[in-house]
Design an enzyme around this catalytic site. Structure first.
Site, PDB file in Angstrom:
ATOM      1  CG  ASP A  81       9.626 -16.868 -21.390  1.00  0.00           C
ATOM      2  OD1 ASP A  81       9.369 -16.009 -22.254  1.00  0.00           O
ATOM      3  OD2 ASP A  81       9.747 -16.607 -20.186  1.00  0.00           O
ATOM      4  CG  HIS A 101       6.063 -10.099 -22.960  1.00  0.00           C
ATOM      5  ND1 HIS A 101       7.412 -10.269 -22.882  1.00  0.00           N
ATOM      6  CD2 HIS A 101       5.821  -8.882 -22.392  1.00  0.00           C
ATOM      7  CE1 HIS A 101       7.963  -9.219 -22.295  1.00  0.00           C
ATOM      8  NE2 HIS A 101       7.026  -8.369 -21.979  1.00  0.00           N
ATOM      9  CG  HIS A 138      13.786 -12.719 -28.361  1.00  0.00           C
ATOM     10  ND1 HIS A 138      14.112 -11.406 -28.584  1.00  0.00           N
ATOM     11  CD2 HIS A 138      13.434 -12.818 -27.072  1.00  0.00           C
ATOM     12  CE1 HIS A 138      13.969 -10.730 -27.450  1.00  0.00           C
ATOM     13  NE2 HIS A 138      13.565 -11.561 -26.517  1.00  0.00           N
TER      14      HIS A 138
HETATM   15  C1  SDX Z   1       9.803 -12.861 -24.024  1.00  0.00           C
HETATM   16  O1  SDX Z   1      10.909  -8.614 -26.288  1.00  0.00           O
HETATM   17  C2  SDX Z   1      11.552  -9.213 -25.299  1.00  0.00           C
HETATM   18  O2  SDX Z   1      12.673  -8.851 -24.998  1.00  0.00           O
HETATM   19  C3  SDX Z   1      10.772 -10.294 -24.592  1.00  0.00           C
HETATM   20  C4  SDX Z   1      11.514 -11.085 -23.526  1.00  0.00           C
HETATM   21  C5  SDX Z   1      11.872 -10.208 -22.334  1.00  0.00           C
HETATM   22  O3  SDX Z   1      12.791 -10.570 -21.598  1.00  0.00           O
HETATM   23  O4  SDX Z   1      11.145  -9.210 -22.076  1.00  0.00           O
HETATM   24  O5  SDX Z   1      12.678 -11.661 -24.063  1.00  0.00           O
HETATM   25  C6  SDX Z   1      10.616 -12.207 -22.973  1.00  0.00           C
HETATM   26  O6  SDX Z   1       8.691 -12.443 -24.257  1.00  0.00           O
HETATM   27  C7  SDX Z   1      10.412 -13.976 -24.821  1.00  0.00           C
HETATM   28  C8  SDX Z   1       9.457 -14.506 -25.937  1.00  0.00           C
HETATM   29  C9  SDX Z   1       8.477 -15.475 -25.299  1.00  0.00           C
HETATM   30  N1  SDX Z   1       7.453 -15.894 -26.282  1.00  0.00           N
HETATM   31  C10 SDX Z   1       7.433 -17.126 -26.812  1.00  0.00           C
HETATM   32  O7  SDX Z   1       8.272 -17.996 -26.587  1.00  0.00           O
HETATM   33  C11 SDX Z   1       6.214 -17.396 -27.688  1.00  0.00           C
HETATM   34  C12 SDX Z   1       6.659 -18.110 -28.972  1.00  0.00           C
HETATM   35  N2  SDX Z   1       7.409 -17.182 -29.772  1.00  0.00           N
HETATM   36  C13 SDX Z   1       6.725 -16.443 -30.825  1.00  0.00           C
HETATM   37  O8  SDX Z   1       5.417 -16.084 -30.504  1.00  0.00           O
HETATM   38  C14 SDX Z   1       7.594 -15.346 -31.447  1.00  0.00           C
HETATM   39  O9  SDX Z   1       8.806 -15.909 -31.713  1.00  0.00           O
HETATM   40  C15 SDX Z   1       7.805 -14.042 -30.711  1.00  0.00           C
HETATM   41  C16 SDX Z   1       6.515 -13.414 -30.291  1.00  0.00           C
HETATM   42  C17 SDX Z   1       8.659 -14.250 -29.524  1.00  0.00           C
HETATM   43  C18 SDX Z   1       8.536 -13.096 -31.683  1.00  0.00           C
HETATM   44  O10 SDX Z   1       7.654 -12.828 -32.710  1.00  0.00           O
HETATM   45  P1  SDX Z   1       8.069 -11.847 -33.934  1.00  0.00           P
HETATM   46  O11 SDX Z   1       9.363 -11.185 -33.683  1.00  0.00           O
HETATM   47  O12 SDX Z   1       6.892 -10.986 -34.232  1.00  0.00           O
HETATM   48  O13 SDX Z   1       8.360 -12.834 -35.087  1.00  0.00           O
HETATM   49  P2  SDX Z   1       7.243 -13.453 -36.039  1.00  0.00           P
HETATM   50  O14 SDX Z   1       6.060 -13.908 -35.243  1.00  0.00           O
HETATM   51  O15 SDX Z   1       7.007 -12.514 -37.162  1.00  0.00           O
HETATM   52  O16 SDX Z   1       8.015 -14.778 -36.558  1.00  0.00           O
HETATM   53  C19 SDX Z   1       8.815 -14.749 -37.730  1.00  0.00           C
HETATM   54  C20 SDX Z   1       8.572 -16.109 -38.399  1.00  0.00           C
HETATM   55  C21 SDX Z   1       7.094 -16.355 -38.721  1.00  0.00           C
HETATM   56  O17 SDX Z   1       7.081 -17.290 -39.769  1.00  0.00           O
HETATM   57  P3  SDX Z   1       6.895 -16.695 -41.326  1.00  0.00           P
HETATM   58  O18 SDX Z   1       5.656 -15.841 -41.328  1.00  0.00           O
HETATM   59  O19 SDX Z   1       8.164 -15.926 -41.596  1.00  0.00           O
HETATM   60  O20 SDX Z   1       6.761 -17.940 -42.168  1.00  0.00           O
HETATM   61  O21 SDX Z   1       8.947 -17.158 -37.470  1.00  0.00           O
HETATM   62  C22 SDX Z   1       7.784 -17.921 -37.143  1.00  0.00           C
HETATM   63  C23 SDX Z   1       6.576 -17.077 -37.499  1.00  0.00           C
HETATM   64  O22 SDX Z   1       5.454 -17.913 -37.790  1.00  0.00           O
HETATM   65  N3  SDX Z   1       7.850 -18.169 -35.681  1.00  0.00           N
HETATM   66  C24 SDX Z   1       7.558 -19.336 -35.117  1.00  0.00           C
HETATM   67  C25 SDX Z   1       7.802 -19.155 -33.747  1.00  0.00           C
HETATM   68  N4  SDX Z   1       8.217 -17.903 -33.528  1.00  0.00           N
HETATM   69  C26 SDX Z   1       8.249 -17.298 -34.746  1.00  0.00           C
HETATM   70  N5  SDX Z   1       7.105 -20.502 -35.640  1.00  0.00           N
HETATM   71  C27 SDX Z   1       6.904 -21.508 -34.750  1.00  0.00           C
HETATM   72  N6  SDX Z   1       7.123 -21.413 -33.401  1.00  0.00           N
HETATM   73  C28 SDX Z   1       7.563 -20.249 -32.877  1.00  0.00           C
HETATM   74  N7  SDX Z   1       7.773 -20.135 -31.569  1.00  0.00           N
END
Ligand code: SDX
Length: 432
Positions: free
Chosen positions: A366, A267, A308
């Site tokens: 971010d 997050h 996201h």
């Molecule tokens: C914020 O919710 C909000 O509105 C948050 C926010 C706000 O203003 O409040 O926008 C602020 O928190 C932005 C997000 C910041 N976090 C990151 O940048 C951390 C990296 N991102 C990931 O951890 C992830 O993308 C999330 C946590 C942001 C979202 O996760 P989800 O929606 O649970 O999606 P997921 O983990 O199920 O991903 C779907 C697929 C998976 O692969 P498969 O299982 O389908 O093969 O995408 C992959 C994930 O492994 N994936 C990534 C990835 N993000 C998702 N793979 C590599 N790098 C990434 N960053």
């Protein structure tokens, strides 16, 4: 309201029930599942709330497919271009853009409540110098409940307003005290003749032994970043504030819970993690290796700042911040910022890769924000604190919206129980 109805049928027993759908102003309808347990004896199951609307809200709207973000109906792009953080704070909390008089009164209320109780300042002496500032922020904000008994009657609208002014006014001061504690420098008091962001920068970077001139470019960049981070619908930390607040706890405790949730690297903690990742990648030649790590299911490395839960298109905030980087770096005479160049290259490589395209993983808010924070000399350890300062406005708006709703109920989800069936206590002599 809408008259759309859905039918739920238990295919083994044939039992049917009707589910009412409700339409909002924008976005998908919601299915009212309140009677599913009564009619079918089952719970709905949605770990991570992937498809669950937890509340009704009038504050912020996101269209993740179109990359749309509206604060009380106003596009964030227009607010970023034409407004300022305290005006956006007024809008998010009150629902309308303020008149000149309303804005002046709100700004005055914030500007003249930035000091914190001297006893709260002494709390910082109890932290180790290398304590993470988010730990200090969440602890000291929660402690505000021990000082402000005159504004914790959550059912009193005036108390709610006093709380809103106090927390928005004081959180930069607490953040600056955390930063000064980590540097060993003396705390610098807020100044009533500085606007919100200039005040924060002055508290961060001025020292008693010389005059300090706030760079207007830095103050303006911070104000814009705060607008973009102010609110974002029912994200994890806002949902935490709502859940904590739904118990009737004092608002400072609810905000402190939100700070703790924001800290996580999935997050708000991602902005700090992005800079660490870029420094770890180091050069463009290493990008393929790290992109491969991010795709490797046996490696828990993720490209921080990418992906996201809601945006499956560009995060409009990332687009604005990326453009800001060019302008702010040029104005600060730092156009050849190697980390920014590396970030741009990483985005270019990732967005051409099938893995990211298929999963609709784009840079989020971010990914670029840390480039600007670094350029205006905010240390990496304070990046998520910056996010918390801005998001405090959204947390306050959502907390107030929930608390003032006469239909508010304490949040209490259920579960799918997968543990052991009933069993009797085993005496030590009978254990395996
Ligand atoms: C914020 O919710 C909000 O509105 C948050 C926010 C706000 O203003 O409040 O926008 C602020 O928190 C932005 C997000 C910041 N976090 C990151 O940048 C951390 C990296 N991102 C990931 O951890 C992830 O993308 C999330 C946590 C942001 C979202 O996760 P989800 O929606 O649970 O999606 P997921 O983990 O199920 O991903 C779907 C697929 C998976 O692969 P498969 O299982 O389908 O093969 O995408 C992959 C994930 O492994 N994936 C990534 C990835 N993000 C998702 N793979 C590599 N790098 C990434 N960053």
């Amino acid at each position: 309201m809408t008259d759309k109805k859905y039918e739920l049928t238990n295919l083994s027993s044939g039992k049917k029930s009707i589910l009412e759908a409700r339409s909002g102003t924008l976005g998908p309808d919601v299915l009212n599942i309140a009677n599913v347990t009564r009619d079918h004896g089952v719970f709905t199951f949605d770990p991570g709330f992937m498809a669950t609307a937890a509340c009704e809200s009038k504050i912020t709207y996101i269209d993740g497919d179109e990359g749309v973000l509206l604060y009380r109906g106003y596009p964030v792009e227009q607010l970023a271009e034409k407004s300022n953080f305290l005006e956006v704070a007024y809008l998010l909390i009150n629902g309308q853009l303020p008149s000149a008089a309303q804005l002046a009164e709100f700004v005055h209320a914030i500007q003249y409540h930035t000091m914190i109780n001297e006893s709260l300042l002494r709390f910082f002496n109890g932290f180790q110098y290398n304590a993470h500032p988010m730990a200090m922020l969440s602890g000291v904000v929660a402690s505000m409940a021990a000082f402000y008994h005159d504004s914790t009657d959550i059912h009193n609208p005036r108390h709610r307003e006093i709380f809103a002014h106090r927390i928005i006014a004081k959180i930069p001061t607490i953040a600056a005290a955390a930063y000064k504690h980590s540097t060993g420098q003396p705390f610098m008091y807020p100044r009533n003749d500085h606007d919100y962001c200039a005040n924060l920068l002055n508290m961060f970077f001025s020292v008693p032994c010389e005059n300090y001139q706030v760079d207007p470019v830095a103050a303006q960049a911070l104000d814009l970043l705060f607008i973009l981070h102010a609110d974002h619908e029912q994200n994890a930390s806002t949902s935490t504030v709502r859940l904590a607040g739904s118990t009737g706890t004092n608002p400072y405790a609810a905000i402190s819970a939100g700070i703790s949730a924001l800290w996580g690297p999935a997050h708000g903690g991602a902005n700090e993690a992005v800079l660490a990742m870029l420094e770890q990648i180091g050069t463009a030649e290493n990008i393929p290796k790290f992109v491969a790590k991010a795709k490797d299911k046996n490696d828990n490395f993720k490209l921080m700042g990418f992906g996201h839960r809601v945006y499956k298109n560009r995060d409009p905030r990332a687009t604005i911040i990326r453009a800001m980087c060019h302008k702010v770096l040029a104005k600060l005479g730092k156009s050849d910022n190697p980390l920014f160049e590396l970030a741009l290259r990483l985005e270019e490589v990732a967005l051409k890769d099938e893995y990211f395209i298929e999963r609709k993983l784009y840079p989020n808010v971010d990914f670029y924000s840390g480039i600007i924070y670094s350029a205006i000399k905010i240390p990496q350890s304070m990046f998520t604190v910056m996010f918390a300062i801005a998001r405090t406005v959204g947390w306050v708006a959502h907390w107030q919206e929930m608390i003032s709703d006469p239909g508010m109920k304490i949040g209490r989800p259920r579960q799918l129980y997968a543990g052991p069936e009933r069993r009797d206590y085993a005496e030590m002599s009978n254990r395996g």
